[in-house]
Design a protein around this motif. Structure first.
Motif, PDB file in Angstrom:
ATOM      1  N   THR A   3       1.108  -1.091  -0.036  1.00 25.69           N
ATOM      2  CA  THR A   3      -0.300  -0.003  -0.170  1.00 25.69           C
ATOM      3  C   THR A   3       0.664   1.011   0.188  1.00 25.69           C
ATOM      4  O   THR A   3       2.123   1.343  -0.064  1.00 25.69           O
ATOM      5  CB  THR A   3      -0.954  -0.024   1.206  1.00 25.69           C
ATOM      6  OG1 THR A   3      -1.907   1.158   0.898  1.00 25.69           O
ATOM      7  CG2 THR A   3      -0.168   0.317   2.679  1.00 25.69           C
ATOM      8  N   GLN A   4      -0.087   2.698  -0.447  1.00 21.78           N
ATOM      9  CA  GLN A   4       0.826   3.936  -0.525  1.00 21.78           C
ATOM     10  C   GLN A   4       1.374   4.036   1.618  1.00 21.78           C
ATOM     11  O   GLN A   4       2.687   4.216   1.522  1.00 21.78           O
ATOM     12  CB  GLN A   4       0.206   4.981  -1.305  1.00 21.78           C
ATOM     13  CG  GLN A   4       0.360   4.181  -2.397  1.00 21.78           C
ATOM     14  CD  GLN A   4      -0.579   5.386  -3.321  1.00 21.78           C
ATOM     15  OE1 GLN A   4      -1.753   5.578  -3.462  1.00 21.78           O
ATOM     16  NE2 GLN A   4       0.629   5.775  -4.309  1.00 21.78           N
ATOM     17  N   GLN A  22      -8.224   8.367   1.138  1.00 21.20           N
ATOM     18  CA  GLN A  22      -9.051   7.415   0.123  1.00 21.20           C
ATOM     19  C   GLN A  22      -9.820   8.404  -0.464  1.00 21.20           C
ATOM     20  O   GLN A  22      -9.662   8.042  -1.526  1.00 21.20           O
ATOM     21  CB  GLN A  22      -9.784   6.673   0.853  1.00 21.20           C
ATOM     22  CG  GLN A  22     -10.806   5.423   0.487  1.00 21.20           C
ATOM     23  CD  GLN A  22     -10.146   4.606   0.053  1.00 21.20           C
ATOM     24  OE1 GLN A  22      -8.583   4.373   1.606  1.00 21.20           O
ATOM     25  NE2 GLN A  22     -10.157   3.214  -0.476  1.00 21.20           N
ATOM     26  N   GLY A  27      -3.609   5.017  -1.537  1.00 23.72           N
ATOM     27  CA  GLY A  27      -3.772   3.865  -0.794  1.00 23.72           C
ATOM     28  C   GLY A  27      -3.653   3.672   0.395  1.00 23.72           C
ATOM     29  O   GLY A  27      -2.797   4.249   0.881  1.00 23.72           O
ATOM     30  N   ASN A  28      -4.217   3.479   1.470  1.00 27.50           N
ATOM     31  CA  ASN A  28      -3.500   2.656   2.697  1.00 27.50           C
ATOM     32  C   ASN A  28      -4.951   1.995   3.676  1.00 27.50           C
ATOM     33  O   ASN A  28      -5.731   1.239   3.051  1.00 27.50           O
ATOM     34  CB  ASN A  28      -4.173   4.159   3.235  1.00 27.50           C
ATOM     35  CG  ASN A  28      -5.319   4.453   3.907  1.00 27.50           C
ATOM     36  OD1 ASN A  28      -6.447   4.355   4.908  1.00 27.50           O
ATOM     37  ND2 ASN A  28      -6.275   5.146   2.695  1.00 27.50           N
ATOM     38  N   ALA A 118     -12.508   0.540   1.905  1.00 29.46           N
ATOM     39  CA  ALA A 118     -10.909  -0.229   2.103  1.00 29.46           C
ATOM     40  C   ALA A 118     -10.418  -1.097   2.935  1.00 29.46           C
ATOM     41  O   ALA A 118     -11.600  -1.556   4.402  1.00 29.46           O
ATOM     42  CB  ALA A 118     -10.008   1.480   2.919  1.00 29.46           C
TER      43      ALA A 118
END
Length: 394
Positions: A3-4, A22, A27-28, A118
Protein backbone atom coordinates in the motif's frame (compact mmCIF):
# COMPACT_ATOMS: atom_id res chain seq x y z
CA UNK A 1 0.66 -6.89 0.65
CA UNK A 2 1.51 -3.42 -0.59
CA UNK A 3 0.00 0.00 0.00
CA UNK A 4 1.12 3.61 -0.17
CA UNK A 5 0.44 4.57 3.46
CA UNK A 6 0.27 2.18 6.40
CA UNK A 7 -1.74 3.68 9.26
CA UNK A 8 -1.05 2.25 12.71
CA UNK A 9 -4.09 2.87 14.89
CA UNK A 10 -7.78 2.86 14.02
CA UNK A 11 -9.00 5.59 16.35
CA UNK A 12 -10.39 8.91 15.09
CA UNK A 13 -7.03 10.27 13.88
CA UNK A 14 -6.12 7.12 11.94
CA UNK A 15 -9.62 6.83 10.51
CA UNK A 16 -9.71 10.51 9.53
CA UNK A 17 -6.35 10.31 7.79
CA UNK A 18 -7.46 7.12 6.03
CA UNK A 19 -10.69 8.72 4.87
CA UNK A 20 -8.94 11.80 3.47
CA UNK A 21 -6.33 9.69 1.68
CA UNK A 22 -9.00 7.35 0.33
CA UNK A 23 -10.96 10.26 -1.14
CA UNK A 24 -7.77 11.52 -2.78
CA UNK A 25 -7.04 8.14 -4.34
CA UNK A 26 -4.04 7.41 -2.11
CA UNK A 27 -3.99 3.79 -0.99
CA UNK A 28 -3.88 3.05 2.72
CA UNK A 29 -4.39 0.19 5.16
CA UNK A 30 -5.25 0.66 8.85
CA UNK A 31 -3.97 -1.72 11.53
CA UNK A 32 -5.60 -1.47 14.98
CA UNK A 33 -4.74 -3.50 18.10
CA UNK A 34 -8.24 -3.29 19.64
CA UNK A 35 -11.60 -4.48 18.33
CA UNK A 36 -13.83 -2.20 16.26
CA UNK A 37 -16.42 -2.25 19.05
CA UNK A 38 -13.85 -1.11 21.61
CA UNK A 39 -12.61 1.73 19.41
CA UNK A 40 -16.13 2.91 18.64
CA UNK A 41 -17.25 2.95 22.27
CA UNK A 42 -14.41 4.93 23.87
CA UNK A 43 -15.74 8.04 25.60
CA UNK A 44 -13.45 10.99 25.07
CA UNK A 45 -13.57 14.61 23.96
CA UNK A 46 -16.64 16.46 22.79
CA UNK A 47 -15.58 19.99 21.75
CA UNK A 48 -14.54 20.31 18.10
CA UNK A 49 -12.58 23.33 16.89
CA UNK A 50 -13.56 25.14 13.72
CA UNK A 51 -10.57 23.60 11.90
CA UNK A 52 -11.55 20.04 12.78
CA UNK A 53 -15.17 20.69 11.82
CA UNK A 54 -14.00 21.90 8.41
CA UNK A 55 -11.67 18.89 8.04
CA UNK A 56 -14.47 16.41 8.80
CA UNK A 57 -16.60 18.09 6.15
CA UNK A 58 -13.72 17.88 3.67
CA UNK A 59 -13.44 14.17 4.44
CA UNK A 60 -17.13 13.73 3.61
CA UNK A 61 -18.18 12.70 7.13
CA UNK A 62 -19.75 15.92 8.39
CA UNK A 63 -23.40 15.33 7.54
CA UNK A 64 -24.53 13.88 10.89
CA UNK A 65 -22.27 16.29 12.80
CA UNK A 66 -23.91 19.23 11.02
CA UNK A 67 -27.34 17.81 11.74
CA UNK A 68 -26.91 16.73 15.37
CA UNK A 69 -23.92 18.71 16.69
CA UNK A 70 -24.49 21.72 18.92
CA UNK A 71 -22.89 24.94 17.68
CA UNK A 72 -21.58 27.02 20.58
CA UNK A 73 -20.67 30.66 20.07
CA UNK A 74 -19.26 31.09 23.58
CA UNK A 75 -18.52 29.59 26.98
CA UNK A 76 -18.47 30.80 30.59
CA UNK A 77 -15.69 31.24 33.12
CA UNK A 78 -16.86 31.16 36.75
CA UNK A 79 -14.63 32.49 39.51
CA UNK A 80 -14.84 34.63 42.64
CA UNK A 81 -18.64 34.49 42.53
CA UNK A 82 -18.72 35.87 38.97
CA UNK A 83 -19.88 34.43 35.67
CA UNK A 84 -18.02 35.80 32.67
CA UNK A 85 -19.01 34.78 29.14
CA UNK A 86 -16.34 34.59 26.44
CA UNK A 87 -18.06 35.42 23.15
CA UNK A 88 -16.18 33.27 20.67
CA UNK A 89 -18.04 34.42 17.59
CA UNK A 90 -17.64 38.12 18.29
CA UNK A 91 -13.98 37.86 19.30
CA UNK A 92 -12.84 35.68 16.38
CA UNK A 93 -14.68 37.12 13.42
CA UNK A 94 -17.46 34.54 13.36
CA UNK A 95 -15.76 31.31 14.45
CA UNK A 96 -17.34 28.88 16.90
CA UNK A 97 -16.99 25.33 18.23
CA UNK A 98 -19.25 22.31 17.80
CA UNK A 99 -20.25 19.96 20.61
CA UNK A 100 -20.13 16.48 19.08
CA UNK A 101 -18.63 13.57 20.98
CA UNK A 102 -15.53 11.69 19.87
CA UNK A 103 -17.62 8.52 20.00
CA UNK A 104 -19.91 9.96 17.33
CA UNK A 105 -16.98 11.16 15.20
CA UNK A 106 -15.48 7.67 15.34
CA UNK A 107 -18.77 6.01 14.37
CA UNK A 108 -19.14 8.32 11.37
CA UNK A 109 -15.58 7.58 10.25
CA UNK A 110 -15.98 3.80 10.72
CA UNK A 111 -19.18 3.89 8.64
CA UNK A 112 -17.44 5.85 5.88
CA UNK A 113 -14.47 3.49 5.81
CA UNK A 114 -16.71 0.43 5.70
CA UNK A 115 -18.66 1.97 2.81
CA UNK A 116 -15.42 2.72 0.93
CA UNK A 117 -14.27 -0.89 1.10
CA UNK A 118 -10.82 0.14 2.33
CA UNK A 119 -8.91 -2.48 4.31
CA UNK A 120 -8.77 -2.32 8.09
CA UNK A 121 -7.29 -5.00 10.36
CA UNK A 122 -8.69 -5.05 13.90
CA UNK A 123 -7.47 -6.99 16.94
CA UNK A 124 -3.83 -7.01 15.90
CA UNK A 125 -1.66 -7.16 19.06
CA UNK A 126 1.81 -7.71 17.61
CA UNK A 127 2.61 -4.96 15.09
CA UNK A 128 6.28 -4.36 14.29
CA UNK A 129 7.72 -1.56 12.14
CA UNK A 130 10.84 -2.15 10.03
CA UNK A 131 13.42 -0.22 7.97
CA UNK A 132 11.96 3.16 8.85
CA UNK A 133 14.96 5.07 7.54
CA UNK A 134 15.04 3.23 4.23
CA UNK A 135 13.08 4.01 1.07
CA UNK A 136 11.09 0.80 1.60
CA UNK A 137 9.68 0.56 5.13
CA UNK A 138 7.36 -2.29 5.99
CA UNK A 139 5.08 -3.53 8.75
CA UNK A 140 4.69 -7.10 10.03
CA UNK A 141 1.79 -8.39 12.12
CA UNK A 142 -0.37 -11.42 12.80
CA UNK A 143 -4.10 -11.46 12.13
CA UNK A 144 -6.34 -14.46 12.77
CA UNK A 145 -3.25 -16.61 13.12
CA UNK A 146 -1.79 -15.58 9.77
CA UNK A 147 1.50 -13.66 9.45
CA UNK A 148 1.39 -10.58 7.21
CA UNK A 149 4.02 -8.30 5.72
CA UNK A 150 2.80 -4.91 4.53
CA UNK A 151 5.19 -2.98 2.27
CA UNK A 152 4.53 0.74 2.02
CA UNK A 153 5.97 4.16 1.23
CA UNK A 154 5.10 5.82 4.53
CA UNK A 155 3.85 4.89 8.01
CA UNK A 156 1.50 7.10 10.05
CA UNK A 157 1.74 6.39 13.78
CA UNK A 158 -1.78 7.12 15.01
CA UNK A 159 -1.75 4.58 17.84
CA UNK A 160 -1.64 6.81 20.91
CA UNK A 161 0.75 7.25 23.81
CA UNK A 162 1.03 3.51 24.56
CA UNK A 163 1.28 2.39 20.93
CA UNK A 164 4.19 0.79 19.13
CA UNK A 165 4.94 3.68 16.76
CA UNK A 166 6.85 5.98 19.09
CA UNK A 167 8.48 2.98 20.78
CA UNK A 168 9.85 1.91 17.38
CA UNK A 169 12.08 4.98 17.20
CA UNK A 170 15.60 4.20 18.49
CA UNK A 171 16.60 5.43 21.94
CA UNK A 172 18.29 8.80 21.92
CA UNK A 173 16.48 10.17 18.87
CA UNK A 174 13.53 11.78 20.66
CA UNK A 175 13.54 14.52 23.28
CA UNK A 176 10.62 14.27 25.72
CA UNK A 177 9.00 17.18 27.53
CA UNK A 178 6.54 16.35 30.27
CA UNK A 179 4.62 17.82 33.18
CA UNK A 180 2.42 15.66 35.41
CA UNK A 181 -0.24 17.57 37.33
CA UNK A 182 -0.99 16.66 40.97
CA UNK A 183 -4.69 16.01 40.38
CA UNK A 184 -7.16 14.38 38.01
CA UNK A 185 -10.66 14.85 36.65
CA UNK A 186 -13.52 12.72 37.90
CA UNK A 187 -15.99 12.63 35.01
CA UNK A 188 -19.61 11.49 34.92
CA UNK A 189 -21.75 10.89 31.83
CA UNK A 190 -25.49 11.04 32.47
CA UNK A 191 -28.73 11.20 30.51
CA UNK A 192 -29.81 14.52 31.99
CA UNK A 193 -30.43 17.92 30.37
CA UNK A 194 -27.46 20.34 30.54
CA UNK A 195 -27.49 22.80 33.43
CA UNK A 196 -26.31 25.57 31.10
CA UNK A 197 -26.69 26.27 27.38
CA UNK A 198 -22.91 26.62 26.97
CA UNK A 199 -19.92 25.04 28.68
CA UNK A 200 -19.09 26.38 32.12
CA UNK A 201 -15.55 26.28 33.57
CA UNK A 202 -15.44 26.95 37.31
CA UNK A 203 -12.52 27.98 39.51
CA UNK A 204 -13.51 27.27 43.13
CA UNK A 205 -11.75 27.01 46.46
CA UNK A 206 -12.73 23.32 46.59
CA UNK A 207 -11.27 22.75 43.12
CA UNK A 208 -12.08 23.00 39.43
CA UNK A 209 -15.41 21.94 37.89
CA UNK A 210 -16.66 21.75 34.31
CA UNK A 211 -20.24 21.53 33.08
CA UNK A 212 -20.21 20.09 29.57
CA UNK A 213 -22.60 18.11 27.38
CA UNK A 214 -22.89 15.75 24.44
CA UNK A 215 -26.43 16.67 23.38
CA UNK A 216 -29.59 18.36 24.67
CA UNK A 217 -30.28 15.23 26.73
CA UNK A 218 -26.83 13.91 27.65
CA UNK A 219 -24.35 15.67 29.93
CA UNK A 220 -20.69 15.29 30.83
CA UNK A 221 -19.63 16.83 34.15
CA UNK A 222 -16.21 16.90 35.81
CA UNK A 223 -14.76 17.80 39.19
CA UNK A 224 -11.09 18.06 40.13
CA UNK A 225 -9.97 15.31 42.52
CA UNK A 226 -6.69 14.32 44.12
CA UNK A 227 -4.23 12.22 42.14
CA UNK A 228 -4.70 9.31 44.57
CA UNK A 229 -8.53 9.23 44.44
CA UNK A 230 -10.32 6.02 43.43
CA UNK A 231 -13.47 6.09 41.31
CA UNK A 232 -14.97 3.34 43.50
CA UNK A 233 -15.06 5.80 46.41
CA UNK A 234 -17.35 8.17 44.53
CA UNK A 235 -21.02 7.31 44.57
CA UNK A 236 -23.29 9.22 42.20
CA UNK A 237 -24.72 11.17 45.13
CA UNK A 238 -21.28 12.18 46.37
CA UNK A 239 -20.35 13.38 42.90
CA UNK A 240 -23.50 15.46 42.43
CA UNK A 241 -23.13 17.02 45.90
CA UNK A 242 -19.51 17.96 45.17
CA UNK A 243 -20.34 19.41 41.76
CA UNK A 244 -23.13 21.54 43.23
CA UNK A 245 -20.78 22.89 45.90
CA UNK A 246 -18.45 24.28 43.20
CA UNK A 247 -21.12 25.98 41.07
CA UNK A 248 -22.88 29.33 41.59
CA UNK A 249 -25.97 28.91 43.77
CA UNK A 250 -28.43 29.70 41.00
CA UNK A 251 -26.72 27.19 38.70
CA UNK A 252 -26.57 24.47 41.35
CA UNK A 253 -30.29 24.96 42.01
CA UNK A 254 -31.04 24.21 38.33
CA UNK A 255 -28.85 21.10 38.15
CA UNK A 256 -30.82 17.96 37.28
CA UNK A 257 -29.08 14.82 38.51
CA UNK A 258 -29.47 11.19 37.54
CA UNK A 259 -27.71 7.83 37.48
CA UNK A 260 -24.30 7.83 35.82
CA UNK A 261 -23.84 5.97 32.54
CA UNK A 262 -20.06 6.10 32.85
CA UNK A 263 -17.76 7.32 35.59
CA UNK A 264 -13.98 7.55 35.46
CA UNK A 265 -10.95 9.46 36.70
CA UNK A 266 -8.48 10.84 34.17
CA UNK A 267 -5.01 12.00 35.26
CA UNK A 268 -3.77 15.28 33.80
CA UNK A 269 -0.44 15.70 32.06
CA UNK A 270 1.35 17.68 29.37
CA UNK A 271 3.65 15.73 27.07
CA UNK A 272 5.51 16.43 23.80
CA UNK A 273 8.20 14.58 21.88
CA UNK A 274 10.49 16.16 19.33
CA UNK A 275 10.84 15.44 16.48
CA UNK A 276 7.50 13.94 15.44
CA UNK A 277 9.04 11.86 12.67
CA UNK A 278 11.78 9.34 12.06
CA UNK A 279 12.57 8.35 8.51
CA UNK A 280 9.26 7.46 6.89
CA UNK A 281 7.41 7.19 10.22
CA UNK A 282 5.24 10.17 11.18
CA UNK A 283 3.78 10.42 14.68
CA UNK A 284 0.20 11.73 14.86
CA UNK A 285 -1.86 12.84 17.86
CA UNK A 286 -1.31 11.23 21.27
CA UNK A 287 1.65 9.25 19.94
CA UNK A 288 3.55 12.55 19.96
CA UNK A 289 1.76 14.82 22.42
CA UNK A 290 -0.80 14.91 25.22
CA UNK A 291 -2.54 17.95 26.69
CA UNK A 292 -4.60 18.32 29.84
CA UNK A 293 -8.26 18.44 28.75
CA UNK A 294 -8.88 21.91 30.19
CA UNK A 295 -8.32 23.62 26.83
CA UNK A 296 -10.30 21.05 24.81
CA UNK A 297 -7.31 20.47 22.54
CA UNK A 298 -6.47 16.73 22.53
CA UNK A 299 -8.60 15.44 19.64
CA UNK A 300 -8.35 18.78 17.84
CA UNK A 301 -4.57 18.73 17.94
CA UNK A 302 -4.58 15.23 16.47
CA UNK A 303 -6.81 16.54 13.68
CA UNK A 304 -4.34 19.31 12.82
CA UNK A 305 -1.53 16.70 12.65
CA UNK A 306 -3.73 14.68 10.29
CA UNK A 307 -4.34 17.74 8.14
CA UNK A 308 -0.62 18.51 7.93
CA UNK A 309 0.36 14.95 7.00
CA UNK A 310 -2.48 14.67 4.50
CA UNK A 311 -1.59 17.94 2.77
CA UNK A 312 2.06 16.91 2.55
CA UNK A 313 1.26 13.44 1.18
CA UNK A 314 -1.13 14.98 -1.32
CA UNK A 315 1.67 17.13 -2.72
CA UNK A 316 4.12 14.22 -2.60
CA UNK A 317 1.92 11.94 -4.71
CA UNK A 318 0.42 14.58 -7.00
CA UNK A 319 3.34 16.96 -7.46
CA UNK A 320 6.38 14.90 -6.53
CA UNK A 321 7.17 17.24 -3.62
CA UNK A 322 9.21 14.77 -1.59
CA UNK A 323 11.07 17.69 -0.02
CA UNK A 324 7.99 18.47 2.07
CA UNK A 325 8.23 15.22 4.03
CA UNK A 326 11.09 16.57 6.13
CA UNK A 327 8.93 19.52 7.21
CA UNK A 328 6.17 17.48 8.86
CA UNK A 329 7.53 17.66 12.41
CA UNK A 330 8.52 21.33 12.20
CA UNK A 331 5.10 22.39 10.89
CA UNK A 332 3.17 20.31 13.44
CA UNK A 333 5.23 21.38 16.45
CA UNK A 334 4.53 25.08 15.85
CA UNK A 335 0.86 24.48 16.51
CA UNK A 336 1.42 21.73 19.10
CA UNK A 337 3.37 23.99 21.44
CA UNK A 338 0.84 26.81 21.14
CA UNK A 339 -1.95 24.39 22.04
CA UNK A 340 0.15 23.01 24.90
CA UNK A 341 0.63 26.56 26.17
CA UNK A 342 -3.08 27.32 26.12
CA UNK A 343 -3.99 24.03 27.82
CA UNK A 344 -1.30 24.61 30.47
CA UNK A 345 -2.56 28.16 31.01
CA UNK A 346 -6.20 27.11 31.38
CA UNK A 347 -5.16 24.34 33.78
CA UNK A 348 -2.97 26.69 35.83
CA UNK A 349 -5.66 29.36 36.08
CA UNK A 350 -8.66 27.17 36.92
CA UNK A 351 -7.39 24.45 39.27
CA UNK A 352 -6.51 24.41 42.93
CA UNK A 353 -2.93 23.21 43.32
CA UNK A 354 -1.79 21.45 46.52
CA UNK A 355 0.17 23.76 48.77
CA UNK A 356 -0.95 26.96 47.05
CA UNK A 357 -0.29 29.89 49.40
CA UNK A 358 -2.40 33.04 49.75
CA UNK A 359 -0.18 35.05 47.41
CA UNK A 360 -0.39 32.46 44.62
CA UNK A 361 -4.14 32.24 45.07
CA UNK A 362 -4.53 35.99 44.66
CA UNK A 363 -2.25 35.98 41.62
CA UNK A 364 -4.38 33.28 40.00
CA UNK A 365 -7.51 35.29 40.69
CA UNK A 366 -5.92 38.50 39.39
CA UNK A 367 -4.78 36.76 36.22
CA UNK A 368 -8.35 35.71 35.49
CA UNK A 369 -9.68 39.17 36.31
CA UNK A 370 -7.16 40.78 33.97
CA UNK A 371 -7.94 38.53 31.01
CA UNK A 372 -11.73 38.75 31.26
CA UNK A 373 -11.57 42.48 32.00
CA UNK A 374 -9.62 43.24 28.83
CA UNK A 375 -10.90 43.00 25.27
CA UNK A 376 -7.44 41.86 24.20
CA UNK A 377 -7.48 39.22 26.94
CA UNK A 378 -10.90 37.91 25.93
CA UNK A 379 -9.80 37.80 22.30
CA UNK A 380 -6.68 35.83 23.27
CA UNK A 381 -8.79 33.25 25.10
CA UNK A 382 -11.35 33.07 22.28
CA UNK A 383 -8.92 32.66 19.39
CA UNK A 384 -7.09 29.87 21.21
CA UNK A 385 -10.32 28.13 22.22
CA UNK A 386 -11.77 28.00 18.68
CA UNK A 387 -8.37 26.85 17.46
CA UNK A 388 -5.45 28.64 15.87
CA UNK A 389 -5.20 28.43 12.05
CA UNK A 390 -3.63 25.35 10.51
CA UNK A 391 -0.12 25.94 9.20
CA UNK A 392 -0.06 26.20 5.39
CA UNK A 393 1.88 23.63 3.36
CA UNK A 394 3.65 25.35 0.47
Amino acid sequence: MKTQVAIIGGGPSGLLLGQLLQKAGIGNIIIERQSQEYVSSRIRAGVLEQGMVDLLREAGVGERMDREGLVHDGFELVFDGRRERIDLKEMTGGKSVVIYGQTEVTRDLVAARTASGATTFYEVPDVELHDLKSAHPYVTFTHNGELFRLDCDHIAGCDGYHGISRKSIPEGVLTEYERVYPFGWLGVLADTPPVNEELMYANHERGFALCSMRSHTRTRYYVQVGADEKVEDWSDQRFWDELKSRLPEETAARLITGPSIEKSIAPLRSFVVEPMQYGHLYLVGDAAHIVPPTGAKGLNLAASDVSTLYQILLKVYREGRGDLLERYSQVCLKRVWKAERFSWWMTSMLHKFPGTDAFSQRMQQTELEYFVGSEAGRKTIAENYVGLPYEPIE
